[in-house]
Design an enzyme around this catalytic site. Structure first.
Site, PDB file in Angstrom:
ATOM      1  N   ARG A   1      -1.936   4.412  -2.082  1.00 25.33           N
ATOM      2  CA  ARG A   1      -1.033   3.886  -1.044  1.00 25.33           C
ATOM      3  C   ARG A   1      -1.476   2.486  -0.630  1.00 25.33           C
ATOM      4  O   ARG A   1      -1.693   2.200   0.555  1.00 25.33           O
ATOM      5  CB  ARG A   1      -0.988   4.831   0.152  1.00 25.33           C
ATOM      6  CG  ARG A   1       0.334   4.711   0.925  1.00 25.33           C
ATOM      7  CD  ARG A   1       0.577   5.824   1.885  1.00 25.33           C
ATOM      8  NE  ARG A   1       1.884   5.631   2.499  1.00 25.33           N
ATOM      9  CZ  ARG A   1       2.532   6.558   3.179  1.00 25.33           C
ATOM     10  NH1 ARG A   1       2.015   7.743   3.324  1.00 25.33           N
ATOM     11  NH2 ARG A   1       3.708   6.305   3.710  1.00 25.33           N
ATOM     12  N   CYS A   2      -1.562   1.627  -1.629  1.00 20.74           N
ATOM     13  CA  CYS A   2      -2.265   0.356  -1.431  1.00 20.74           C
ATOM     14  C   CYS A   2      -1.838  -0.610  -2.512  1.00 20.74           C
ATOM     15  O   CYS A   2      -1.475  -0.202  -3.604  1.00 20.74           O
ATOM     16  CB  CYS A   2      -3.759   0.669  -1.559  1.00 20.74           C
ATOM     17  SG  CYS A   2      -4.849  -0.677  -2.010  1.00 20.74           S
TER      18      CYS A   2
ATOM     19  N   GLU B   1       2.864   1.264   2.568  1.00 24.29           N
ATOM     20  CA  GLU B   1       1.407   1.394   2.571  1.00 24.29           C
ATOM     21  C   GLU B   1       0.747   0.796   3.812  1.00 24.29           C
ATOM     22  O   GLU B   1      -0.446   1.016   4.046  1.00 24.29           O
ATOM     23  CB  GLU B   1       0.827   0.750   1.311  1.00 24.29           C
ATOM     24  CG  GLU B   1       0.972  -0.754   1.291  1.00 24.29           C
ATOM     25  CD  GLU B   1       0.594  -1.363  -0.047  1.00 24.29           C
ATOM     26  OE1 GLU B   1       0.918  -0.748  -1.064  1.00 24.29           O
ATOM     27  OE2 GLU B   1      -0.018  -2.427  -0.048  1.00 24.29           O
TER      28      GLU B   1
ATOM     29  N   GLN C   1       5.007   7.607 -11.765  1.00 23.12           N
ATOM     30  CA  GLN C   1       5.497   6.636 -10.790  1.00 23.12           C
ATOM     31  C   GLN C   1       6.110   5.428 -11.491  1.00 23.12           C
ATOM     32  O   GLN C   1       6.624   4.533 -10.833  1.00 23.12           O
ATOM     33  CB  GLN C   1       4.337   6.144  -9.914  1.00 23.12           C
ATOM     34  CG  GLN C   1       3.771   7.218  -9.009  1.00 23.12           C
ATOM     35  CD  GLN C   1       2.616   6.718  -8.163  1.00 23.12           C
ATOM     36  OE1 GLN C   1       1.570   7.332  -8.151  1.00 23.12           O
ATOM     37  NE2 GLN C   1       2.782   5.620  -7.435  1.00 23.12           N
TER      38      GLN C   1
END
Ligand code: CDP
Length: 795
Positions: free
Chosen positions: A375-376, A749, A228
């Site tokens: 996702r944060c 997110e 990522q």
């Protein structure tokens, strides 16, 4: 300065700019099977790596016998820590300043830890070889929970560390303890609740892996990596391996979901790279599903106590929280180095309070290392859960409507920019507007009446209504406060306009399914008056893309999206001088019209020129004394983060006989500032809500008392499928970010962060008339049934 697009005029001018639901450019290749993932990479002479993993959670290794594995036809090498030590690769740094064994040096610290690696000509042969590596283990007592790990008689996990006498890692606190305690002392009402945010795994469809290819001629390594953050990984690869950074190329091709799982560096990458250098052949390592869940970065695992102090009429005065954090066998959390507890300290949420105080203790356990931001934004999910659950607890205590209590406590629109009690600077917000829209969409009053009716009729199925009015923090940097392993969290964009009027945008972030190839092209289309079809977006190759910190924490739009807008405006500035040359006017008389996308002479709109004509001019007739070409780069360090928000309302039906929970209604109103692509945003919300439902209802990485991971595969780690997902009703408000060049905030997110408390609040609400104040996640039917039975509501 350019004020950016006007939120009132969000129609994209018909060229695919801001506000248009342009179809995703990347989907053609995905839906026709032409995606190119790491496991699709095949190179001549490529070898395969399989990892031998420990069946024990805590064990000393007396001996590793490679001989039977080496006898397998096709096995080329078997590597252990001893072999890696010869190349100075026995250990590697984690993202949080700890040191992790690449292959176990002496003592196994969690089940499935990497013990040895088998390199073979074929993946199946490598697997056969791995089964023949014989390891002599001396099994030790494991300790699995943070609470047990901190007991005085707990086995010491990190005995290789000097000065480490117990399993305690660090204590952290934030806020004003004295002021907070004083308010708690004198307040009319206080409430307290204990809640666990269970261990989760991001579980992307594509597991982690790489193809490492050392070129002895160029003395350069190319690593195709499920990353990522390709540039940050290039720097880390260089630091770990000693190969100079200009001789390291990281390529992230298509990535099948990351969700934070593909931010850390894992031992498999290091082993594959080391094997490629030593054997001078490409080496592929690709995890299986259970390896992914059992060993790579987990998320959450916070045991939290929340407390609120309030007045009798529901004004929250102070928030207090204490957390016990399970970090696993190494401190490998993925977060900025100045934030040992991530952004957990945003736990005052959407509410204006007088004081707040939070403390946290982190412990080592015999479980896989992690603490990634699934996702944060670095623990904001845990913070949002804490405060949104506590508001419901307080509403129950005061017998107030949970919508009304939120209204009484919201930070008001005119208070922005707002500094929170723990020092966060919120950019903009209008919380009540989002809540009002959500209440209307959810038909709130009707469901409150229905809820009452079911209680009075002693119906088999109860109705519960849950609300979450969350505030998010996304878009890290600024570089002065946020870094990954010391590298400041800016991001970048490089735009090159070709002579024929189309352009290539290169960005430092890396899409994993979010649609950047479309939405980032839309920003350029908006800012240059080009057609979106004429812009292609490249990313994921460190040899050609500008340096950036990657995609996680919904930072792409707030940071690289800003860089893209600024770079486009730099191109626009240069375009003005070319326009002046072409139109035979003074540069200061050239104006750009956002609506038409044309450049024209002030006061003479007919004397105009398009960006395509300007591009030709830049290469074929460039102004004397100026550089030819039309391109610009921008490295953007955001002045602040952005604070998206929303209100989610969930209506559930709880079956008193089975404990099953059905979603009657699921409303999500989001505000991410100016919207680039409404369709992409809706897709992001749907996906994130599905993950929120997985969190609240199903997912849990569990361990037994021996440290066996009992929730480490898809038979036991339950992901939601289409069957479990209800129909979502989405709505939006637009409150632009005042500091972002196009007024956008992140959004990816928000649904995963915001929805779990709404869902838990709904289930608790269904039993609130019997004074249930909490049900732990995941709210499986047996847990819900037990909660019903506890208060005599079961059938
Ligand atoms: O960093 P990540 O891409 O995961 O998250 P994001 O910045 O929130 O963006 C997710 C997707 O939504 C991207 O394709 C964005 O460009 C898009 N988006 C949008 O269209 N408008 C916004 N205001 C925010 C995001």
């Amino acid at each position: 300065a350019d004020g950016g697009p006007d939120p009132e005029k969000h129609h994209g001018h018909g060229r695919g700019g801001m506000g248009e639901s342009v179809k995703r450019k990347e989907d053609k290749r995905f839906i026709t099977g032409r995606g190119n993932y790491v496991d699709d990479i095949k190179k001549p002479g490529m070898l395969h790596c399989e990892i031998v993993r420990s069946p024990h959670a805590h064990a000393r290794i007396n001996d590793i016998d490679k001989s039977r594995a080496l006898d397998v036809d096709g096995v080329v090498a078997v590597l252990t820590a001893e072999d890696l030590a010869g190349h100075d690769l026995a250990t590697m740094p984690t993202l949080m300043d700890d040191t992790q064994d690449v292959l176990v040096n002496d003592k196994v610290k969690f089940q499935s830890q990497e013990v040895a690696a088998v390199i073979a000509t074929d993946r199946y042969i490598a697997k056969d070889g791995a089964e023949k590596v014989t390891v002599d283990y001396e099994v030790l007592d494991p300790v699995v929970t943070a609470k047990d790990a901190l007991e005085a008689d707990a086995p010491l996990i990190r005995d290789e560390l000097e000065d480490q006498e117990d399993n305690h890692i660090f204590d952290w606190d934030v806020g004003d303890k004295e002021a907070t305690d004083a308010i708690f002392e004198e307040s009319e009402v206080t409430v307290k609740e204990q809640m666990e945010y269970q261990r989760l795994h991001p579980a992307p469809i594509e597991t982690c892996g790489c193809v490492a290819d050392w070129d002895p001629g160029k003395e350069k390594i190319t690593v195709h990596l499920t990353s990522q953050a390709p540039h940050a990984h290039r720097t880390l690869f260089s630091m770990v391996s000693g190969i100079p950074e200009h001789k390291v190329r990281i390529v992230s091709p298509d990535i099948g979901g990351g969700f934070g799982n593909k931010v850390p560096i894992y031992p498999g990458y290091v082993v594959a790279a080391a094997a490629s250098v030593v054997l001078e052949q490409p080496v592929k390592w690709m995890e299986e599903r259970s390896e992914n869940i059992q060993t790579t970065g987990f998320a959450r695992d916070y045991d939290m106590t929340g407390e609120l102090a309030a007045t009798k009429d529901g004004k929250i005065r102070a928030v207090r929280t204490d957390v016990l954090a399970n970090h696993g066998a190494y401190n490998a959390v993925a977060q900025p180095s100045k934030f040992p507890a991530g952004f957990f300290n945003i736990f005052t949420g959407s509410y204006d309070v007088e004081a707040a105080y939070g403390s946290l203790t982190a412990a080592f356990t015999n479980t896989a290392p992690g603490g990634v931001a699934y996702r944060c934004s670095f623990r904001v999910t845990e913070a949002v859960y804490l405060i949104e659950r506590m508001v419901k607890v307080l509403a129950h205590e005061l017998d107030m409507d949970p919508a009304e209590i939120r209204r009484r406590n919201f930070i008001q629109p005119e208070e922005f920019p707002y500094e929170s009690a723990t020092g966060w600077n919120y950019d903009s917000g209008d919380y009540e507007k989002a809540l009002d829209l959500a209440l209307e969409m959810a038909d709130y009053d009707h469901y409150r009446e229905e809820q009452q009716r079911r209680i009075e009729e002693d119906a088999d199925k109860l109705i519960g209504i849950g609300i979450s009015s969350f505030t998010e923090v996304v878009g890290a940097g600024p570089g002065k406060t946020c870094d990954i392993a010391g590298i400041e969290m800016f991001d970048s964009a490089d735009i090159r306009v070709n002579p024929t009027g189309n352009a290539v945008l290169r960005v430092g972030v890396q899409t994993q399914g979010q649609g950047h190839e479309t939405t980032f092209a839309q920003i350029v289309a908006e800012e240059l008056g080009m057609d979106v079809e004429n812009i292609s977006v490249e990313h994921g190759d460190t040899d050609t893309d500008p340096y950036g910190l990657g995609t996680y924490g919904s930072r792409s739009t707030p940071v690289a999206g800003a860089a893209t807008a600024v770079a486009a405006r730099k191109v626009r500035d240069k375009a003005k001088s070319i326009a002046a040359n072409e139109l035979e006017a003074a540069e200061e008389d050239i104006e750009w019209d956002r609506e038409s996308g044309h450049f024209h002479v002030a006061g003479a709109p007919d004397r105009s020129i398009t960006i395509t004509e300007i591009a030709a001019g830049a290469y074929m007739n460039h102004p004397a004394g100026e550089e030819p070409g039309l391109e610009a780069v921008d490295y953007y360090d955001p002045p602040e983060m952005t604070y998206p928000f929303g209100s989610y309302i969930v209506v559930v039906e709880v079956d008193r006989e089975t404990g099953e929970v059905d979603f009657e209604k699921f409303v999500a109103v989001d505000d991410c500032g100016n919207r680039i692509n409404p369709m992409v945003i809706e897709g992001q919300i749907h996906g994130g809500l599905a993950q929120g439902i997985g969190t609240a209802m199903m997912e849990h990485v569990t361990y037994d008392e021996n440290g066996n991971c009992t929730g480490g595969d898809f038979m036991n780690y339950l992901l939601p499928t289409a069957k479990e997902i209800p129909n979502f009703e989405t709505g939006y408000t637009v409150t632009p970010s005042p500091h972002h060049p196009i007024g956008a905030k992140g959004v990816g997110e928000s649904p995963t962060v915001g929805s779990p408390p709404a869902i838990v609040n709904a289930v608790v609400d269904a039993m609130a008339h019997a004074d249930v104040t909490h049900v732990e996640m995941p709210m499986t039917p047996d847990r819900v049934w037990a909660a019903l039975a506890d208060v005599g509501l079961e059938l």
